[in-house]
Scaffold this active site. Sequence first.
Site, PDB file in Angstrom:
ATOM      1  NE  ARG A 259     -63.773  36.882  48.595  1.00  0.00           N
ATOM      2  CZ  ARG A 259     -63.457  36.217  49.729  1.00  0.00           C
ATOM      3  NH1 ARG A 259     -62.203  35.940  49.997  1.00  0.00           N
ATOM      4  NH2 ARG A 259     -64.365  35.830  50.571  1.00  0.00           N
ATOM      5  NE  ARG A 260     -64.713  39.639  51.201  1.00  0.00           N
ATOM      6  CZ  ARG A 260     -64.127  39.534  52.371  1.00  0.00           C
ATOM      7  NH1 ARG A 260     -63.094  40.255  52.649  1.00  0.00           N
ATOM      8  NH2 ARG A 260     -64.599  38.727  53.265  1.00  0.00           N
TER       9      ARG A 260
ATOM     10  CG  HIS B  36     -60.199  26.970  57.802  1.00  0.00           C
ATOM     11  ND1 HIS B  36     -60.687  27.182  56.538  1.00  0.00           N
ATOM     12  CD2 HIS B  36     -60.242  25.637  57.994  1.00  0.00           C
ATOM     13  CE1 HIS B  36     -61.003  26.026  55.987  1.00  0.00           C
ATOM     14  NE2 HIS B  36     -60.736  25.070  56.843  1.00  0.00           N
TER      15      HIS B  36
ATOM     16  CG  HIS C 220     -64.756  26.913  48.272  1.00  0.00           C
ATOM     17  ND1 HIS C 220     -64.740  25.543  48.203  1.00  0.00           N
ATOM     18  CD2 HIS C 220     -64.358  27.215  49.536  1.00  0.00           C
ATOM     19  CE1 HIS C 220     -64.342  25.045  49.358  1.00  0.00           C
ATOM     20  NE2 HIS C 220     -64.112  26.036  50.192  1.00  0.00           N
ATOM     21  CG  PHE C 221     -68.056  31.427  51.501  1.00  0.00           C
ATOM     22  CD1 PHE C 221     -67.197  31.120  52.528  1.00  0.00           C
ATOM     23  CD2 PHE C 221     -69.143  32.234  51.744  1.00  0.00           C
ATOM     24  CE1 PHE C 221     -67.441  31.617  53.790  1.00  0.00           C
ATOM     25  CE2 PHE C 221     -69.382  32.733  52.996  1.00  0.00           C
ATOM     26  CZ  PHE C 221     -68.530  32.419  54.032  1.00  0.00           C
ATOM     27  CG  HIS C 222     -72.418  31.603  47.838  1.00  0.00           C
ATOM     28  ND1 HIS C 222     -71.459  32.573  47.710  1.00  0.00           N
ATOM     29  CD2 HIS C 222     -73.481  32.217  48.417  1.00  0.00           C
ATOM     30  CE1 HIS C 222     -71.915  33.709  48.184  1.00  0.00           C
ATOM     31  NE2 HIS C 222     -73.140  33.533  48.618  1.00  0.00           N
TER      32      HIS C 222
ATOM     33  CE1 TYR D 114     -63.645  20.958  58.389  1.00  0.00           C
ATOM     34  CE2 TYR D 114     -62.283  22.915  58.460  1.00  0.00           C
ATOM     35  CZ  TYR D 114     -62.638  21.731  57.863  1.00  0.00           C
ATOM     36  OH  TYR D 114     -62.001  21.315  56.733  1.00  0.00           O
TER      37      TYR D 114
END
Lengths: 556, 157
Positions: A442-443, A226, A377-379, A230
């Site tokens: 996903r994946r 995580h 979300h990640f994209h 950041y």
Amino acid sequence: MIAKVKAGTEVNPSDAKLSMAYIYVAFTAFLIGAIAGVVQGLQRAGFIDLPAGINYYQVLTAHGLLLALVFTTYFIFAFLNAGMSKTLGAFPDKYRKTGWIGFLVLTLGTVLTTIMVLLNEGTVLYTFYAPLQAHPLFYLGLTLFVVGTWVAGGALLAHYFNWKRENPGQLTPLFGFMTVATILLWIVATIGVAATVLLQLLPWSLGISERVNVLLSRTLFWYFGHPLVYFWLLPAYMAWYIVIPKIIGGRLFSDSLARLAFILFLLLSIPVGFHHQLMEAGISPFWKYIQTVLTFAVVVPSLLTAFSIFATFEITGRAKGATGLFSWWKKLPWNDVRFFAPFIAMLTFIPAGAGGIINASHQMNAVVHNTLWVVGHFHLTVGTTVLLTFFGISYWLIPVLTGRRLTPSVNRLGMIQTILWAVGMFFMSGAMHLLGLLGAPRRTAFTTYQDHPTALQWLEGMFANQATMSIGGVILFIAALLMIYNVIQLAFLAPKEQTEFPIGEVSSDASKTPPLLENWKLWVALAVALILVAYTVPLMDMIQNAPPGSPPFRPW
Amino acid sequence: MHLHRYEKYWLYFGIGTLIVFLSVLGVGAFAMGQYPPSHDAVVDPLNVSETPPFDDPGLVQIDDQTYVANIVAMTFGYRPNVIEVPAGATVIFEVTSEDVIHSFTIPGTNVNMMVTPGHVNQARHTFTEPGSYLVLCNEYCGAGHHYMQMTIEVIEQ
């Protein structure tokens, strides 16, 4: 357009060389990763079959590693290295040499890992969860990657603390301060992944140990996984705080608030890894909840940042003569890609951040965990907020480093590139979010689960359709190629001219920065204390109540 | 450190919202028992097929409306790969893995849990609507990951 600098160089030419070396690797990885991305998107929608026995998950591993890890890390080091040289002065020879050693170790690790992935010896995806077991050289490559970043980061830290020693009692330049916060966060976080790779996975893959504690390895991975996001985000924030005010012709709202936000990120982004493990056994709900609370607390520095940046926009617009409630909006340089790309990035961060709160919620995570929602979300966060900001930086950083200028035609192409990226992401990430809510995993390669009605609806939606996702991916790929074209223009072909490295000054009516904020010993000690509170008991529990470990598996 | 008045309002609003969110989650968990799946039973992953109840996986009725489903996840399927329950039944799923990490996910319900080898994870769901429910694996587990599935047939009484 940006002011032209008459004489001298903005970044010491020797330091610029190191930054350019990072840029070359970054965009090479970006190109290969983007190709892997579009191929994988088309397969996932059932449009194509992968040729020559290439495994979908092999391409997925390459896409994740090259874009999320290699592109970002190299770009960040290019940016930090150049900015430190600009604001604190040229690196002394010994630190510059250390920086190059870091670059070489990092690159050796990158090349080794990439080769193992391309050989299908490391098809364990970018999270490499045990007991899936890759080739030992895959883990060795990852180790070199991390060690390389430590050496390169060490050079940046040394340069900063050297400056601090030589200028006692002075406030350190904001760029240097933020660089130190970012690198410290990275070093504290990577201790977790280094521990699992060196102490658990490498000995196990070499056959020295027979079994591995799976839960412990996952926990150490997410202790790092995580804060890693950041590490991507903070350099983007640096550009928003320091560079954007200069580009729009204004000043930074408040130096002390900017520093406070970075300290809060350092403290709060590490003890939160359990929110990636909310759905698994072996961790009590109490500790999961503690880390949920700490995760949510990270919202505070993000709110500080949002306020600060929009305050800068408004103050700048008013200083340029805007009156009324919103007319300052029109005074912003909308035709300048160096502003426009990061601005779209900021805008994207609003829904992206809201989605993050949902993911991290104690029980609500059950609805979205490991679905396409998370990929969407990640994209938005990394693939748009961070990437578009990095693209925005590229449009002035590469000219600064190569002694060229951003031409109007590249600026125009950059605007088109940004719009294409936003549109592509709207379709791809939007469809992913909706499909995730419908339960699509996903994946996962193309599948209809033996034509089960639940799975078929993911191929039949108006917008929530895997085809929409894939079309968005193709638009993104076109945008990626345009970006590569722009980078080549700026690195090799644009006319020679000195370009200014934009560093914003602090607003004249901002209050004095309290010296407490620069007390690194205090902040690192606090960060360590928080980590110990959040992790000691559950880690001891994982070791004491561990099931018999797992032998290796290679099911691909 | 000086904070602008408007910035203070903004932060009060933001932090206040966080406190509300966290309270809702906390009350849901600790007062109403809505925990995420966090079971702490362990098993030797290499001896799953000899360890009760996983030596004989399947459905066990424990009272009128309640069943326990003991399920083994493996590359690339579940054992058993179909179970039948009457509509209205509550099923407690107890799932473990005999090899790598999998998940046990029923789209359209709140059952979505990781299955890590060595641990038995647990979730429960009440099936009110008859129909065929798809169970899939949403954690990458190897080349056949996308074939890994089972179904829960909920039949009218």
